[in-house]
Design an enzyme around this catalytic site. Sequence first.
Site, PDB file in Angstrom:
ATOM      1  N   CYS A 182      85.880  40.726  56.157  1.00 51.39           N
ATOM      2  CA  CYS A 182      85.893  39.683  55.124  1.00 51.39           C
ATOM      3  C   CYS A 182      85.625  40.298  53.755  1.00 51.39           C
ATOM      4  O   CYS A 182      84.478  40.589  53.411  1.00 51.39           O
ATOM      5  CB  CYS A 182      84.843  38.620  55.464  1.00 51.39           C
ATOM      6  SG  CYS A 182      84.749  37.301  54.249  1.00 51.39           S
ATOM      7  N   CYS A 190      83.442  38.327  51.355  1.00 55.21           N
ATOM      8  CA  CYS A 190      82.018  38.334  51.743  1.00 55.21           C
ATOM      9  C   CYS A 190      81.363  39.664  51.362  1.00 55.21           C
ATOM     10  O   CYS A 190      80.246  39.692  50.859  1.00 55.21           O
ATOM     11  CB  CYS A 190      81.833  38.156  53.254  1.00 55.21           C
ATOM     12  SG  CYS A 190      82.784  36.845  53.999  1.00 55.21           S
ATOM     13  N   ASP A 191      82.047  40.767  51.658  1.00 52.32           N
ATOM     14  CA  ASP A 191      81.386  42.079  51.602  1.00 52.32           C
ATOM     15  C   ASP A 191      81.899  43.013  50.514  1.00 52.32           C
ATOM     16  O   ASP A 191      81.328  44.093  50.324  1.00 52.32           O
ATOM     17  CB  ASP A 191      81.555  42.794  52.968  1.00 52.32           C
ATOM     18  CG  ASP A 191      80.927  41.991  54.098  1.00 52.32           C
ATOM     19  OD1 ASP A 191      79.931  41.287  53.828  1.00 52.32           O
ATOM     20  OD2 ASP A 191      81.423  42.055  55.231  1.00 52.32           O
TER      21      ASP A 191
END
Length: 317
Positions: free
Chosen positions: A142, A145-146
């Site tokens: 992701c 997200c990261d």
Amino acid sequence: MAEEALNAMEGYKVIIIGGGPAGLTAGLYTSRAYLQTILLEAMIPSGQAYMAETIENYPGFPDGISGRELIERFTQQAKKFGLDILQFTKVDKIELAGEKKMVTAGGKKFSASALIIASGAKWNTLGAAGEEEFTGKGISYCATCDGAFFKDQEVAVVGGGDTAVEDALYLSRVARKVFLIHRRDELRAQKILQSKALGDPKIEFIWNTVVRKIKGQGVVKTLVLENVKDSRQRELAVGGVFIAIGQKPNVDFASGLVEMNEQGYIITDQNCATSVAGIFAAGDVRSKGLRQIATAVGDGALAASAAEKYIEVQETR
Ligand code: NAP
């Protein structure tokens, strides 16, 4: 079916399938509304978020929080209001018995007026050596997200669809350089995304190539790449790798019952109601634009509130 309904564990107003952020939030809301609720979870309360070492984009935690701690807090809060959680209870089947929703899980049957499906999705994995070992340690599924963890580093994205190309574009704003590794010499992604990525000086395409091995020491250091045309191998040094080769919703138990899109995600209205009255879907399992903890939590609250209204109408008829 009537006999099955008689044998079922009754007394619940709501059944929730899945103990990730969406399911746990739905359980918090329904339990707090005094609706007897049972949450069925195939493992322990977790979801994909559980794997994240640090979550920085969930509001309220300016210094970040681990996925594990966040989920433990969600669980504790939902239980405080009376949510029953049955872990290691995998759902096999859901059926309708009149207006009752029947769920077969872990060799038992459960029945309730309303059902919230929050069973999430799973990322497709490459199956490359080292993938499991370095997940969360440089391997991510992701980018939104990261991605921020890889500021000014060189990273790779694997895949050639919309997700991979969007991820590469997103990462090119954060990272120093992005390698997009695709197994063919043509992208599957929409043309507009393709032209943006092809024109981005920070994105370098590596065509006709697959990742055979992910190596590192504690964290990812290099990828062993193989050209599918001539089988030649080489190593590429990267700080991180984003695998974007599609994902699958966990919906086998619901197929044929609720309406789904071409990829198998459950179609809902804006209140998370599915095509079947009294069945709601929340989180990554739902057809929607952004799959993150924040949106899963929002879905959980919406689905719970819609379930509450549905039950109220049923009971006052
Ligand atoms: P996808 O369209 O299924 O694409 C997966 C990509 O990964 C393909 O390029 C595929 O290669 C490659 N791939 C699959 N298995 C692989 C393997 N084992 N090793 C190496 N490469 C592999 O998945 P997605 O990109 O996640 O998109 C899913 C759906 O969401 C699509 O319908 C997409 O349009 C949609 N989506 C839309 C948007 C948007 O509209 N902005 C954004 C994201 C996603 P091949 O091409 O060779 O098959």
